[in-house]
Design a protein around this motif. Structure first.
Motif, PDB file in Angstrom:
ATOM      1  N   TYR A  57      30.356  46.906  56.467  1.00  0.00           N
ATOM      2  CA  TYR A  57      29.054  46.954  57.135  1.00  0.00           C
ATOM      3  C   TYR A  57      28.488  48.370  57.120  1.00  0.00           C
ATOM      4  O   TYR A  57      27.282  48.588  56.929  1.00  0.00           O
ATOM      5  CB  TYR A  57      29.200  46.493  58.584  1.00  0.00           C
ATOM      6  CG  TYR A  57      29.338  44.999  58.778  1.00  0.00           C
ATOM      7  CD1 TYR A  57      28.990  44.101  57.775  1.00  0.00           C
ATOM      8  CD2 TYR A  57      29.813  44.482  59.978  1.00  0.00           C
ATOM      9  CE1 TYR A  57      29.109  42.736  57.960  1.00  0.00           C
ATOM     10  CE2 TYR A  57      29.936  43.115  60.180  1.00  0.00           C
ATOM     11  CZ  TYR A  57      29.580  42.245  59.167  1.00  0.00           C
ATOM     12  OH  TYR A  57      29.695  40.893  59.371  1.00  0.00           O
ATOM     13  N   ASN A  58      29.359  49.337  57.339  1.00  0.00           N
ATOM     14  CA  ASN A  58      28.925  50.731  57.345  1.00  0.00           C
ATOM     15  C   ASN A  58      28.361  51.123  55.984  1.00  0.00           C
ATOM     16  O   ASN A  58      27.314  51.774  55.893  1.00  0.00           O
ATOM     17  CB  ASN A  58      30.108  51.629  57.731  1.00  0.00           C
ATOM     18  CG  ASN A  58      29.699  53.022  58.108  1.00  0.00           C
ATOM     19  OD1 ASN A  58      29.375  53.827  57.246  1.00  0.00           O
ATOM     20  ND2 ASN A  58      29.720  53.326  59.385  1.00  0.00           N
ATOM     21  N   CYS A  59      29.028  50.709  54.920  1.00  0.00           N
ATOM     22  CA  CYS A  59      28.540  50.999  53.572  1.00  0.00           C
ATOM     23  C   CYS A  59      27.200  50.306  53.319  1.00  0.00           C
ATOM     24  O   CYS A  59      26.307  50.869  52.667  1.00  0.00           O
ATOM     25  CB  CYS A  59      29.566  50.548  52.534  1.00  0.00           C
ATOM     26  SG  CYS A  59      31.112  51.499  52.541  1.00  0.00           S
TER      27      CYS A  59
ATOM     28  N   GLN B 280      19.801  46.132  42.824  1.00  0.00           N
ATOM     29  CA  GLN B 280      20.480  45.236  43.754  1.00  0.00           C
ATOM     30  C   GLN B 280      21.953  45.615  43.854  1.00  0.00           C
ATOM     31  O   GLN B 280      22.627  45.811  42.824  1.00  0.00           O
ATOM     32  CB  GLN B 280      20.351  43.774  43.310  1.00  0.00           C
ATOM     33  CG  GLN B 280      20.997  42.801  44.302  1.00  0.00           C
ATOM     34  CD  GLN B 280      20.842  41.357  43.880  1.00  0.00           C
ATOM     35  OE1 GLN B 280      20.133  41.055  42.928  1.00  0.00           O
ATOM     36  NE2 GLN B 280      21.491  40.459  44.591  1.00  0.00           N
ATOM     37  N   VAL B 281      22.442  45.745  45.080  1.00  0.00           N
ATOM     38  CA  VAL B 281      23.838  46.086  45.317  1.00  0.00           C
ATOM     39  C   VAL B 281      24.432  45.013  46.221  1.00  0.00           C
ATOM     40  O   VAL B 281      23.917  44.744  47.302  1.00  0.00           O
ATOM     41  CB  VAL B 281      23.994  47.466  45.974  1.00  0.00           C
ATOM     42  CG1 VAL B 281      25.477  47.804  46.136  1.00  0.00           C
ATOM     43  CG2 VAL B 281      23.281  48.543  45.152  1.00  0.00           C
ATOM     44  N   VAL B 282      25.516  44.409  45.788  1.00  0.00           N
ATOM     45  CA  VAL B 282      26.225  43.401  46.573  1.00  0.00           C
ATOM     46  C   VAL B 282      27.441  44.063  47.201  1.00  0.00           C
ATOM     47  O   VAL B 282      28.243  44.689  46.498  1.00  0.00           O
ATOM     48  CB  VAL B 282      26.658  42.207  45.696  1.00  0.00           C
ATOM     49  CG1 VAL B 282      27.483  41.214  46.504  1.00  0.00           C
ATOM     50  CG2 VAL B 282      25.441  41.537  45.083  1.00  0.00           C
ATOM     51  N   LEU B 283      27.573  43.925  48.530  1.00  0.00           N
ATOM     52  CA  LEU B 283      28.712  44.511  49.233  1.00  0.00           C
ATOM     53  C   LEU B 283      29.639  43.398  49.689  1.00  0.00           C
ATOM     54  O   LEU B 283      29.185  42.367  50.188  1.00  0.00           O
ATOM     55  CB  LEU B 283      28.249  45.333  50.437  1.00  0.00           C
ATOM     56  CG  LEU B 283      27.472  46.587  50.036  1.00  0.00           C
ATOM     57  CD1 LEU B 283      26.010  46.442  50.368  1.00  0.00           C
ATOM     58  CD2 LEU B 283      28.078  47.816  50.678  1.00  0.00           C
ATOM     59  N   ARG B 284      30.925  43.624  49.509  1.00  0.00           N
ATOM     60  CA  ARG B 284      31.883  42.571  49.845  1.00  0.00           C
ATOM     61  C   ARG B 284      33.126  43.157  50.497  1.00  0.00           C
ATOM     62  O   ARG B 284      33.645  44.200  50.083  1.00  0.00           O
ATOM     63  CB  ARG B 284      32.274  41.790  48.594  1.00  0.00           C
ATOM     64  CG  ARG B 284      33.310  40.701  48.881  1.00  0.00           C
ATOM     65  CD  ARG B 284      33.535  39.790  47.698  1.00  0.00           C
ATOM     66  NE  ARG B 284      32.308  39.083  47.363  1.00  0.00           N
ATOM     67  CZ  ARG B 284      31.790  39.054  46.151  1.00  0.00           C
ATOM     68  NH1 ARG B 284      32.385  39.688  45.169  1.00  0.00           N
ATOM     69  NH2 ARG B 284      30.689  38.401  45.909  1.00  0.00           N
TER      70      ARG B 284
ATOM     71  N   ASP C  79      29.564  36.037  54.641  1.00  0.00           N
ATOM     72  CA  ASP C  79      29.723  34.630  54.291  1.00  0.00           C
ATOM     73  C   ASP C  79      31.191  34.326  54.037  1.00  0.00           C
ATOM     74  O   ASP C  79      32.064  35.180  54.198  1.00  0.00           O
ATOM     75  CB  ASP C  79      28.837  34.249  53.109  1.00  0.00           C
ATOM     76  CG  ASP C  79      29.253  34.958  51.810  1.00  0.00           C
ATOM     77  OD1 ASP C  79      30.352  35.540  51.753  1.00  0.00           O
ATOM     78  OD2 ASP C  79      28.466  34.913  50.832  1.00  0.00           O
ATOM     79  N   ARG C  80      31.479  33.102  53.618  1.00  0.00           N
ATOM     80  CA  ARG C  80      32.872  32.683  53.477  1.00  0.00           C
ATOM     81  C   ARG C  80      33.588  33.356  52.313  1.00  0.00           C
ATOM     82  O   ARG C  80      34.825  33.266  52.198  1.00  0.00           O
ATOM     83  CB  ARG C  80      32.949  31.159  53.320  1.00  0.00           C
ATOM     84  CG  ARG C  80      32.278  30.583  52.092  1.00  0.00           C
ATOM     85  CD  ARG C  80      32.122  29.073  52.210  1.00  0.00           C
ATOM     86  NE  ARG C  80      31.471  28.486  51.056  1.00  0.00           N
ATOM     87  CZ  ARG C  80      32.134  27.860  50.092  1.00  0.00           C
ATOM     88  NH1 ARG C  80      33.445  27.767  50.154  1.00  0.00           N
ATOM     89  NH2 ARG C  80      31.480  27.333  49.071  1.00  0.00           N
ATOM     90  N   PHE C  81      32.843  34.026  51.452  1.00  0.00           N
ATOM     91  CA  PHE C  81      33.458  34.767  50.342  1.00  0.00           C
ATOM     92  C   PHE C  81      33.668  36.242  50.681  1.00  0.00           C
ATOM     93  O   PHE C  81      34.148  37.006  49.853  1.00  0.00           O
ATOM     94  CB  PHE C  81      32.600  34.646  49.085  1.00  0.00           C
ATOM     95  CG  PHE C  81      32.426  33.242  48.616  1.00  0.00           C
ATOM     96  CD1 PHE C  81      33.511  32.520  48.086  1.00  0.00           C
ATOM     97  CD2 PHE C  81      31.207  32.627  48.682  1.00  0.00           C
ATOM     98  CE1 PHE C  81      33.344  31.208  47.657  1.00  0.00           C
ATOM     99  CE2 PHE C  81      31.027  31.316  48.256  1.00  0.00           C
ATOM    100  CZ  PHE C  81      32.095  30.607  47.754  1.00  0.00           C
ATOM    101  N   GLY C  82      33.248  36.652  51.882  1.00  0.00           N
ATOM    102  CA  GLY C  82      33.387  38.041  52.278  1.00  0.00           C
ATOM    103  C   GLY C  82      32.198  38.904  51.914  1.00  0.00           C
ATOM    104  O   GLY C  82      32.220  40.109  52.140  1.00  0.00           O
ATOM    105  N   THR C  83      31.144  38.294  51.364  1.00  0.00           N
ATOM    106  CA  THR C  83      29.954  39.049  50.972  1.00  0.00           C
ATOM    107  C   THR C  83      29.118  39.356  52.202  1.00  0.00           C
ATOM    108  O   THR C  83      28.871  38.484  53.040  1.00  0.00           O
ATOM    109  CB  THR C  83      29.100  38.250  49.980  1.00  0.00           C
ATOM    110  OG1 THR C  83      29.926  37.907  48.851  1.00  0.00           O
ATOM    111  CG2 THR C  83      27.899  39.061  49.514  1.00  0.00           C
ATOM    112  N   VAL C  84      28.673  40.605  52.324  1.00  0.00           N
ATOM    113  CA  VAL C  84      27.826  41.007  53.443  1.00  0.00           C
ATOM    114  C   VAL C  84      26.429  40.420  53.218  1.00  0.00           C
ATOM    115  O   VAL C  84      25.822  40.609  52.161  1.00  0.00           O
ATOM    116  CB  VAL C  84      27.741  42.548  53.550  1.00  0.00           C
ATOM    117  CG1 VAL C  84      26.795  42.954  54.678  1.00  0.00           C
ATOM    118  CG2 VAL C  84      29.140  43.124  53.794  1.00  0.00           C
ATOM    119  N   VAL C  85      25.941  39.701  54.231  1.00  0.00           N
ATOM    120  CA  VAL C  85      24.636  39.041  54.134  1.00  0.00           C
ATOM    121  C   VAL C  85      23.839  39.329  55.392  1.00  0.00           C
ATOM    122  O   VAL C  85      24.366  39.847  56.383  1.00  0.00           O
ATOM    123  CB  VAL C  85      24.805  37.504  53.977  1.00  0.00           C
ATOM    124  CG1 VAL C  85      25.502  37.169  52.664  1.00  0.00           C
ATOM    125  CG2 VAL C  85      25.581  36.922  55.160  1.00  0.00           C
TER     126      VAL C  85
END
Length: 327
Positions: free
Chosen positions: A13-15, A33-37, A318-324
């Motif tokens: 979350y911090n990132c 676009q950057v996806v954080l997980r 979400d259930r995959f650990g992706t920050v949304v």
């Protein structure tokens, strides 16, 4: 209470806050676009429409198995009161009856106990109720009367025909103790198909985290953040995949949390004349009042949720650990 997994999520979350200063609905600091997980790359991150090949960058946060130094928790694991909640509900005792009163327009909170002054009375001699935000004086009175043998609720007034009823209202507090203090190593990895994008992402992220010695955890406390090392992983260049790993040590506490109300009623013994014992007081609420304990423990989850929302507003996973974006 927190654990290594939730501390890693707090770091993710911090990132996200660093890379999306205007929130996930805004643009990232790189314009890409950057996806954080919280977790490793998925196969879909490499082989579907939304993947690294289509100018989408990824930042993952994972635990590293590297041996870390031991940290000793406080000797004796003492309990300490972390926070207290003052009551906004009160009682008025008149002619052997108890009336429930609320304070102004503030949210009702507190624990109310009522008891029969005759301790020899058979049945349930006392009752307690944890007041919730949706309660009214009438609902509190009804709940207490139902738990008190012979209790009758007339509006906000509790009575027992032929008996003297007494009452008291108090607040409650959250006590915590450190059961383990530990250090855990985390790997923050940047994944991209563009080597220049890796440099930009790395510069922004590294500079921001270098300024932070502490990060907020999801239970309302903090973990100490320490930089350890950085390395490029270019073994996947043949696949046009560029990666950089930053390693951070996070020191945090695992806590045991207990909610309890202020002392409302009790029983004891005094030494009377000629050393004869003289009892006083009333029995504490019994098993029929376990809803009080359940209500107080439920507040822990509510406060933890509020702490996460305060430290990392608008973020979820979400259930995959992706920050949304939080719903």
């Amino acid at each position: 209470m927190t654990d290594a997994s939730r501390v890693g999520l707090a770091l993710a979350y911090n990132c996200a806050q660093v890379l999306y200063p205007q929130g996930l609905s805004g643009a990232s600091v790189t314009g890409r676009q950057v996806v954080l997980r919280r977790g490793w790359l998925l196969p879909s991150d490499l082989f579907t429409a939304q993947n690294i090949r289509n100018n989408i960058d990824f930042v993952t946060v994972t635990m590293s198995p590297r041996k870390m130094p031991e940290w000793i928790e406080p000797l004796g694991r003492p309990w300490r009161v972390q926070q207290k909640v003052a009551p906004t509900v009160g009682v008025v005792v008149v002619d052997g009856t108890v009336k429930i009163v609320f304070s102004g327009d503030v949210t009702p909170a507190g624990v109310v106990a009522v008891w029969l002054d005759d301790v020899l009375y058979e049945g349930a001699p006392s009752a307690a109720y944890a007041v919730m935000a949706q309660d009214t004086p009438e609902t509190v009175a009804a709940a207490l009367a139902a738990a008190l043998s012979g209790g009758v609720a007339t509006g906000a007034v509790i009575s027992v025909p032929g008996r003297m009823v007494n009452g008291h209202a108090g607040g409650y507090g959250q006590s915590v103790r450190v059961t383990r203090r530990q250090a855990q190593l985390y790997r923050v990895s940047i994944w991209t198909a563009d080597a220049t994008a890796r440099e930009t992402l790395a510069s922004v992220l590294d500079t921001a985290l270098a300024e932070q010695s502490w990060i907020s955890t999801l239970d309302g406390r903090e973990a100490q953040l320490r930089f350890q090392s950085v390395e490029d992983v270019d073994t996947m260049q043949n696949e046009a995949l560029y990666r950089r790993d930053y390693f951070y040590e996070l020191v945090f506490d695992t806590l045991q949390v207990q909610w309890a109300s202020d002392m409302l009623c009790g029983i004891g013994t005094l030494s009377g004349e000629k050393g004869l014992p003289a009892s006083f007081g009333i029995l504490a609420p019994g098993a029929q009042n376990q809803t009080v304990t359940a209500a107080l423990e439920a507040m822990q989850a509510v406060i933890a949720t509020r702490a996460a929302a305060t430290s990392y507003p608008g973020l979820g996973v979400d259930r995959f650990g992706t920050v949304v974006a939080a719903a």
